[in-house]
Design a protein around this motif. Sequence first.
Motif, PDB file in Angstrom:
ATOM      1  N   ARG A   1       0.865  -1.184   0.000  1.00 15.23           N
ATOM      2  CA  ARG A   1       0.000   0.000   0.000  1.00 15.23           C
ATOM      3  C   ARG A   1       0.898   1.230   0.000  1.00 15.23           C
ATOM      4  O   ARG A   1       1.936   1.248   0.644  1.00 15.23           O
ATOM      5  N   ASP A   2       0.475   2.267  -0.688  1.00 14.38           N
ATOM      6  CA  ASP A   2       1.355   3.446  -0.810  1.00 14.38           C
ATOM      7  C   ASP A   2       1.702   4.037   0.563  1.00 14.38           C
ATOM      8  O   ASP A   2       2.814   4.509   0.773  1.00 14.38           O
ATOM      9  N   ASP A   3       0.768   3.925   1.519  1.00 19.62           N
ATOM     10  CA  ASP A   3       1.005   4.502   2.857  1.00 19.62           C
ATOM     11  C   ASP A   3       2.170   3.826   3.583  1.00 19.62           C
ATOM     12  O   ASP A   3       2.736   4.386   4.515  1.00 19.62           O
TER      13      ASP A   3
HETATM   14 ZN    ZN Z   1      -3.061   4.714   0.568  1.00 18.93          ZN
END
Ligand code: ZN
Length: 296
Positions: free
Chosen positions: A51-53
């Motif tokens: 996930r980008d986070d």
């Molecule tokens: Zn995200």
Amino acid sequence: MTRLKIAIQKSGRLAEKSLRLLESSGLSFARSKDKLFWFGRNLPVDLLLVRDDDIPRLLLEGVCQLGIVGENVAIEKVLESRARRPDARLEPLLPLEFGHCRLMLAIPEDETFQDVNQINGRRVATSYPHLTRDFLARHGVEADIVTLNGAVEIAPSLGTADAIVDLVSTGTTLRANHLKAVAEVLSSQAALYRCPESLDNEREALLAKLLTRIQGVQQAAETKYVMLHAPRDRLARISAILPGAESPTILNLEGQPDRVAVHAVCTEQVFWEHLEELKAAGASAVLVLPVEKMLA
Ligand code: ZN
Ligand code: PRT
């Protein structure tokens, strides 16, 4: 053997372009079934799909050495981790010219906007509490920040916030929720980041090699190879029109002593207007070809 790990988004707005950029840079991967870890086949560079986070943390903790993530997420997560590690930082290596968006302060469309001060003492919903706090502090504004993980844009109509700070690209979502953007918190795009720690020589060399290749891919995307025929006495004029071209190659044309072939590498975008100007200046048989790879 030492290997590098690159973190990219598994699925979402940045996923496909991130992977394409790495593959255009000559990396190929054995795609595993669970799709989280792809082993690098031709270079010792592996891929982590997440996930980008999670990407900023993977870099901060040294799990991955490179990552592609939106500047909005990178900056927010670095600010967040400063609560635990005040010296936390990520080094941006390259803006990547995709994933453009703006983090904006938005208020209900029927409210008049004078300046950011009117947010004083009010509630602002956002998924970016740290960037929002910084922005408000810069304007000397104190507000109640309501952190939401999604559906931020409906907070004002639900009555849980008076304003929002959210990402905007086309503005459709804001309009659909009767909100209007009134101030920019951050202008963002996807970027290549590296871990803060220095690496051993072998890995630093590999990282530098990758960076050069990625820059080459970016440059090649803008670069065109232009070929044309021109009257010999118009060469100066024609060379001046070619955008970003340095010393073109001039070749003789068999049986045409007054005309030559001009070949040039144009490092800036070649528009139709340029071709029309070239034609008006006496050029003919103008060809514009894409450049696949470049090593300056
Ligand atoms: Zn995200
Ligand atoms: O699952 P994962 O956590 O990896 O993905 P995600 O859902 O958190 O992120 P994703 O894939 O939606 O976005 C990844 C990154 O793309 C963001 O962090 C930004 O850097 C960038 N980006 C570019 C955007 C947008 N444009 C964008 N428009 N991210 C989100 N949006 C949202 C916006 O908030 C709005 O709600 O898309 C909606 C539509 O926008 P409008 O203005 O076009 O209506």
